[in-house]
Motif scaffolding. Structure first.
Motif, PDB file in Angstrom:
ATOM      1  N   SER A   1       6.171   8.291   5.461  1.00 19.19           N
ATOM      2  CA  SER A   1       7.532   7.790   5.409  1.00 19.19           C
ATOM      3  C   SER A   1       8.264   7.862   7.025  1.00 19.19           C
ATOM      4  O   SER A   1       9.178   7.284   6.850  1.00 19.19           O
ATOM      5  CB  SER A   1       8.064   8.731   4.469  1.00 19.19           C
ATOM      6  N   ASN A   2       7.239   8.287   7.740  1.00 17.71           N
ATOM      7  CA  ASN A   2       7.716   8.241   9.164  1.00 17.71           C
ATOM      8  C   ASN A   2       7.700   6.862   9.836  1.00 17.71           C
ATOM      9  O   ASN A   2       7.997   6.846  10.845  1.00 17.71           O
ATOM     10  CB  ASN A   2       7.406   9.370   9.888  1.00 17.71           C
ATOM     11  N   VAL A   3       7.027   6.053   9.205  1.00 13.56           N
ATOM     12  CA  VAL A   3       6.666   4.773   9.880  1.00 13.56           C
ATOM     13  C   VAL A   3       6.872   3.638   8.998  1.00 13.56           C
ATOM     14  O   VAL A   3       7.119   4.093   7.598  1.00 13.56           O
ATOM     15  CB  VAL A   3       5.263   4.521  10.316  1.00 13.56           C
ATOM     16  N   GLY A   4       7.388   2.292   9.141  1.00 19.75           N
ATOM     17  CA  GLY A   4       7.754   1.309   8.378  1.00 19.75           C
ATOM     18  C   GLY A   4       6.559   0.282   8.095  1.00 19.75           C
ATOM     19  O   GLY A   4       6.620  -0.440   7.071  1.00 19.75           O
ATOM     20  N   GLU A   5       5.746   0.330   9.082  1.00 16.61           N
ATOM     21  CA  GLU A   5       4.635  -0.612   8.934  1.00 16.61           C
ATOM     22  C   GLU A   5       3.301  -0.113   9.314  1.00 16.61           C
ATOM     23  O   GLU A   5       3.303   0.771  10.251  1.00 16.61           O
ATOM     24  CB  GLU A   5       4.853  -1.992   9.411  1.00 16.61           C
ATOM     25  N   LYS A   6       2.279  -0.364   8.829  1.00 16.39           N
ATOM     26  CA  LYS A   6       0.865  -0.228   9.203  1.00 16.39           C
ATOM     27  C   LYS A   6      -0.181  -1.085   9.130  1.00 16.39           C
ATOM     28  O   LYS A   6      -0.078  -1.767   8.049  1.00 16.39           O
ATOM     29  CB  LYS A   6       0.167   1.309   8.665  1.00 16.39           C
ATOM     30  N   LYS A   7      -1.008  -1.369  10.089  1.00 18.17           N
ATOM     31  CA  LYS A   7      -1.804  -2.567  10.023  1.00 18.17           C
ATOM     32  C   LYS A   7      -3.322  -2.180  10.204  1.00 18.17           C
ATOM     33  O   LYS A   7      -3.591  -1.190  11.226  1.00 18.17           O
ATOM     34  CB  LYS A   7      -1.505  -3.610  11.004  1.00 18.17           C
ATOM     35  N   ASP A   8      -4.344  -2.673   9.564  1.00 18.94           N
ATOM     36  CA  ASP A   8      -5.709  -2.442   9.694  1.00 18.94           C
ATOM     37  C   ASP A   8      -6.295  -3.631   9.502  1.00 18.94           C
ATOM     38  O   ASP A   8      -6.868  -4.023   8.335  1.00 18.94           O
ATOM     39  CB  ASP A   8      -6.111  -1.320   8.707  1.00 18.94           C
ATOM     40  N   GLN A   9      -6.697  -4.566  10.400  1.00 25.11           N
ATOM     41  CA  GLN A   9      -7.365  -5.712  10.398  1.00 25.11           C
ATOM     42  C   GLN A   9      -6.508  -6.678   9.327  1.00 25.11           C
ATOM     43  O   GLN A   9      -5.658  -7.097   9.878  1.00 25.11           O
ATOM     44  CB  GLN A   9      -8.837  -5.605   9.878  1.00 25.11           C
ATOM     45  N   ARG A  10      -7.040  -7.058   8.370  1.00 24.10           N
ATOM     46  CA  ARG A  10      -6.640  -8.080   7.642  1.00 24.10           C
ATOM     47  C   ARG A  10      -5.640  -7.475   6.749  1.00 24.10           C
ATOM     48  O   ARG A  10      -4.907  -8.115   5.922  1.00 24.10           O
ATOM     49  CB  ARG A  10      -7.571  -9.046   6.839  1.00 24.10           C
ATOM     50  N   ILE A  11      -5.526  -6.130   6.615  1.00 24.92           N
ATOM     51  CA  ILE A  11      -4.571  -5.267   5.538  1.00 24.92           C
ATOM     52  C   ILE A  11      -3.313  -4.844   6.254  1.00 24.92           C
ATOM     53  O   ILE A  11      -3.659  -4.135   7.334  1.00 24.92           O
ATOM     54  CB  ILE A  11      -5.282  -4.166   4.911  1.00 24.92           C
ATOM     55  N   ALA A  12      -2.253  -4.830   5.620  1.00 27.95           N
ATOM     56  CA  ALA A  12      -1.238  -4.265   6.110  1.00 27.95           C
ATOM     57  C   ALA A  12      -0.426  -3.695   4.949  1.00 27.95           C
ATOM     58  O   ALA A  12      -0.372  -4.297   4.111  1.00 27.95           O
ATOM     59  CB  ALA A  12      -0.079  -5.227   7.098  1.00 27.95           C
ATOM     60  N   VAL A  13       0.550  -2.683   5.373  1.00 26.47           N
ATOM     61  CA  VAL A  13       1.281  -2.085   4.327  1.00 26.47           C
ATOM     62  C   VAL A  13       2.518  -1.995   4.994  1.00 26.47           C
ATOM     63  O   VAL A  13       2.634  -1.407   6.195  1.00 26.47           O
ATOM     64  CB  VAL A  13       0.743  -0.707   3.942  1.00 26.47           C
ATOM     65  N   THR A  14       3.646  -2.312   4.292  1.00 25.73           N
ATOM     66  CA  THR A  14       5.060  -2.108   4.775  1.00 25.73           C
ATOM     67  C   THR A  14       5.784  -1.050   3.723  1.00 25.73           C
ATOM     68  O   THR A  14       5.677  -1.111   2.649  1.00 25.73           O
ATOM     69  CB  THR A  14       6.105  -3.263   4.927  1.00 25.73           C
ATOM     70  N   LEU A  15       6.780  -0.346   4.399  1.00 32.93           N
ATOM     71  CA  LEU A  15       7.627   0.674   3.687  1.00 32.93           C
ATOM     72  C   LEU A  15       9.139   0.677   3.744  1.00 32.93           C
ATOM     73  O   LEU A  15       9.312   0.303   5.059  1.00 32.93           O
ATOM     74  CB  LEU A  15       7.210   1.961   4.001  1.00 32.93           C
ATOM     75  N   ASN A  16       9.687   0.437   2.862  1.00 34.18           N
ATOM     76  CA  ASN A  16      11.126   0.415   3.153  1.00 34.18           C
ATOM     77  C   ASN A  16      11.797   1.655   2.373  1.00 34.18           C
ATOM     78  O   ASN A  16      11.832   1.587   0.813  1.00 34.18           O
ATOM     79  CB  ASN A  16      11.817  -0.815   2.448  1.00 34.18           C
ATOM     80  N   LYS A  17      12.071   2.643   2.855  1.00 34.55           N
ATOM     81  CA  LYS A  17      12.479   3.579   2.154  1.00 34.55           C
ATOM     82  C   LYS A  17      14.056   3.722   1.731  1.00 34.55           C
ATOM     83  O   LYS A  17      14.137   4.279   0.666  1.00 34.55           O
ATOM     84  CB  LYS A  17      12.675   5.039   3.307  1.00 34.55           C
ATOM     85  N   THR A  18      14.765   2.690   2.123  1.00 34.26           N
ATOM     86  CA  THR A  18      16.219   2.671   1.688  1.00 34.26           C
ATOM     87  C   THR A  18      15.956   1.956   0.443  1.00 34.26           C
ATOM     88  O   THR A  18      16.752   2.716  -0.680  1.00 34.26           O
ATOM     89  CB  THR A  18      17.010   2.002   2.587  1.00 34.26           C
ATOM     90  N   ALA A  19      15.345   1.017   0.331  1.00 35.58           N
ATOM     91  CA  ALA A  19      15.204   0.355  -1.014  1.00 35.58           C
ATOM     92  C   ALA A  19      14.021   0.843  -2.066  1.00 35.58           C
ATOM     93  O   ALA A  19      13.827   0.455  -2.963  1.00 35.58           O
ATOM     94  CB  ALA A  19      14.676  -1.176  -0.771  1.00 35.58           C
ATOM     95  N   LYS A  20      13.235   1.831  -1.479  1.00 35.89           N
ATOM     96  CA  LYS A  20      12.191   2.678  -2.116  1.00 35.89           C
ATOM     97  C   LYS A  20      11.309   1.643  -2.648  1.00 35.89           C
ATOM     98  O   LYS A  20      10.982   1.588  -3.798  1.00 35.89           O
ATOM     99  CB  LYS A  20      12.948   3.485  -3.351  1.00 35.89           C
ATOM    100  N   HIS A  21      10.748   0.767  -1.785  1.00 36.46           N
ATOM    101  CA  HIS A  21       9.500   0.351  -2.046  1.00 36.46           C
ATOM    102  C   HIS A  21       8.665  -0.070  -0.814  1.00 36.46           C
ATOM    103  O   HIS A  21       9.148  -0.045   0.264  1.00 36.46           O
ATOM    104  CB  HIS A  21      10.087  -1.609  -2.686  1.00 36.46           C
ATOM    105  N   PHE A  22       7.558  -0.544  -1.281  1.00 39.59           N
ATOM    106  CA  PHE A  22       6.461  -0.483  -0.208  1.00 39.59           C
ATOM    107  C   PHE A  22       5.423  -1.677  -0.719  1.00 39.59           C
ATOM    108  O   PHE A  22       5.581  -1.983  -1.868  1.00 39.59           O
ATOM    109  CB  PHE A  22       5.425   0.414  -0.019  1.00 39.59           C
ATOM    110  N   SER A  23       4.790  -2.291   0.262  1.00 43.46           N
ATOM    111  CA  SER A  23       4.158  -3.660  -0.084  1.00 43.46           C
ATOM    112  C   SER A  23       2.702  -3.506   0.646  1.00 43.46           C
ATOM    113  O   SER A  23       2.607  -3.105   1.626  1.00 43.46           O
ATOM    114  CB  SER A  23       4.761  -4.771   0.177  1.00 43.46           C
ATOM    115  N   LEU A  24       1.781  -4.195  -0.155  1.00 41.32           N
ATOM    116  CA  LEU A  24       0.180  -4.237   0.583  1.00 41.32           C
ATOM    117  C   LEU A  24       0.229  -5.806   0.724  1.00 41.32           C
ATOM    118  O   LEU A  24       0.460  -6.716  -0.105  1.00 41.32           O
ATOM    119  CB  LEU A  24      -0.656  -3.980  -0.552  1.00 41.32           C
TER     120      LEU A  24
END
Lengths: 112, 115
Positions: A52-75
């Protein structure tokens, strides 16, 4: 307790296109969000995670985003390949709790 | 190194019989988890061990289910008087310790079929 919802339940894309899977969680105390890939008949395997201390993370073709305010995360999977076809599970947990709750899964099909 | 192992890989039993499922976590991992995955469904949390103690048993579906862990390593999940709805894949996972979002590594699962 924590409740994780995952959408869509099935997703079909053409090879080379991008795929996005979204999850929402209910407990604002959750701070660890892994994604697992499960191929047919095999065990779930961690592909990427975010804290939760980061908003986005990437690894080659894959990324994940996190929106703590809205409580959602995406692949996000870019330049999809047929071998990306699998069921993907999101999960959420609270540190020092380890009661990890999983989404219901998304069956991704990448058509060649 | 060796990953999480589970045995048996498959188990067919008759309704009403007891079954015991075994999980060997990754060496040195102190946290161990049991999940259940019904056909085509997601992962349902059953129980979690930190060392030999189980601080969270909230996921066990009924009092027919029990689990223990001895020596901080191997764990067994026991289902008494099995019912057909117990049919599922039972997955075990382990993580290094109870910390800030420790990665869980899954075993191959035990596929249980109750006739």
């Amino acid at each position: 307790g924590e409740n994780v919802e995952q959408h869509p339940s099935t997703l079909s894309v053409q090879e080379g296109d991008s795929a996005v899977i979204k999850c929402t969680y209910s407990d604002s105390a959750s701070n660890y969000f892994p994604w697992y890939k499960q191929e047919l008949g095999k065990r779930p395997q961690l592909i990427i995670d975010i804290r939760s201390n980061v908003g986005e993370k990437k690894d080659q073709r894959i990324a994940v985003t996190l929106n703590k305010t809205a409580k959602h995360f995406s692949l996000h999977i870019t330049e999809t390949q047929p071998e990306d076809s699998a069921v993907y599970f999101c999960a959420a947990s609270i540190s020092n709790n380890n009661d990890m709750r999983f989404g219901a899964g998304t069956r991704l099909t990448v058509k060649p | 190194g060796a990953g999480v192992s589970q045995s048996p890989s498959n188990k067919v039993t008759e309704k009403g019989k007891d079954v015991e499922l075994r999980c060997d976590p990754i060496s040195g991992h102190t946290a161990l988890y049991w999940y259940r995955q019904s056909l085509g469904q997601g992962l349902e949390f059953l129980i979690y061990f930190q060392g030999n103690s189980a601080p969270d048993k909230s996921g066990l579906p009924s009092d027919r289910f029990s689990a223990e862990r001895t020596g901080g390593s191997v764990s067994t999940l026991t289902i008494q008087r099995t019912q057909q709805e117990d049919s599922a894949v039972y997955l075990c996972a382990s993580s290094q310790n109870q910390g800030f979002g420790e990665t869980q590594y899954f075993g191959p699962g035990t596929r249980l079929l109750v006739l």
